[in-house]
Design an enzyme around this catalytic site. Sequence first.
Site, PDB file in Angstrom:
ATOM      1  N   GLY A 224       0.817  -1.205   0.000  1.00  0.00           N
ATOM      2  CA  GLY A 224       0.000   0.000   0.000  1.00  0.00           C
ATOM      3  C   GLY A 224       0.850   1.253   0.000  1.00  0.00           C
TER       4      GLY A 224
ATOM      5  CG  PHE B  68       3.916   6.297   2.881  1.00  0.00           C
ATOM      6  CD1 PHE B  68       3.835   7.436   2.100  1.00  0.00           C
ATOM      7  CD2 PHE B  68       5.092   5.567   2.849  1.00  0.00           C
ATOM      8  CE1 PHE B  68       4.891   7.854   1.326  1.00  0.00           C
ATOM      9  CE2 PHE B  68       6.168   5.968   2.068  1.00  0.00           C
ATOM     10  CZ  PHE B  68       6.069   7.124   1.306  1.00  0.00           C
TER      11      PHE B  68
ATOM     12  CG  HIS C 178      14.754  12.591   3.774  1.00  0.00           C
ATOM     13  ND1 HIS C 178      16.118  12.443   3.799  1.00  0.00           N
ATOM     14  CD2 HIS C 178      14.282  11.459   3.180  1.00  0.00           C
ATOM     15  CE1 HIS C 178      16.466  11.296   3.251  1.00  0.00           C
ATOM     16  NE2 HIS C 178      15.372  10.681   2.872  1.00  0.00           N
TER      17      HIS C 178
END
Length: 363
Positions: free
Chosen positions: A250, A252, A270
């Site tokens: 999946g 995020f 980052h």
Amino acid sequence: MTRLPPTTLLRAAASVRAALQRVTGRMVPPEVALLELASGFMASRTLFAVAELGVADVLADGPRSPAEVAAVLGTDPDATHRLLRACAAWGVFHEGPDGRFALTPAAGRLRSGTADSMRDVVLMLGHPDYQQVWGGLAGSVRTGAPVAEHALGRSLWEHLDHDPAFGATFDDAMSRLTALDWPTVAAVYDFSRFSTIADVGGGHGQLLALMLSAAPTARGILLEREAVARRAEELLRTAGVLDRVRIQPGSFFDAAPDDADLYVLRRVLHDFDDEQAAAVLTTLHSHMPDGATLLVVESVVPTGNAPHLAKALDLDMMVFVGGRERTDAEWRTLLTSTGFEPPRIVPTLSSVSLLESSPRRSS
């Protein structure tokens, strides 16, 4: 686990090193200092050639003459000598009185297949594609946008899928960098107090395997894109933790596990600007159960002129993906604006810090 020198000793050594660099910088004429900085690419490209050719592997059994190294590699003897001589001036290889070259500790890290090898990292950083993107830094500064798509003809992530060889090098380098940071992370954080650890965007599972080794009774969840998650099974099996892991394919941006008590984001945020990073955190916040902990493993950019790898990595994020490294204040703002408590920031002896927080719930 790698045994670390005392924290106070390493920090003192880092301070002394920085002070010596400042003193040296004041003693060297500015034009010479600029010339040395501008010539830095020569070291990067030289190390890449050594790693690509496999020079360190040839010297693994002991010193050899340049002609002997060249005979094994199928390279030109004179050119091989010149390559070794340049490296020896930087402490990579050592030339003895008899003209034979031997491994130094640094050169030993360029061997392939060893636990402490940095060869894959050098191959990634020195790769022509990687260097080509950095060549567009001025363009990125002009626009504030990444230049990878212009340099490579596609985004970095698409390029990794398009060029399997470079993609494999990139993945191996990322796994090595994860392992490199791990001893400093494990030295300051107790993972054994958690029962279910979710590694969000955890790549091939290198960090999850390490965390589960430190928490032998915990179970793990790996959330990653399906194309990446498929390749994680072998690493987790080799590490002996696959039977404790649930692999959850999946993104995020729109999914996260609902049943963990520790959620880890290592060098994920980052990659993104503040808006995208906030979207990741907002998704996590909506899935984290009460009492769960968020652990963000990232660099924290120090203020002032102190040297820190994060200041260069910030440019790396800018040119490749439009992301950024963040200061203490920027991390606090990002986390609190997405519903998390102000983080507890734990520095480590590597370039990363640990930002521990939890969802702020309305009363």
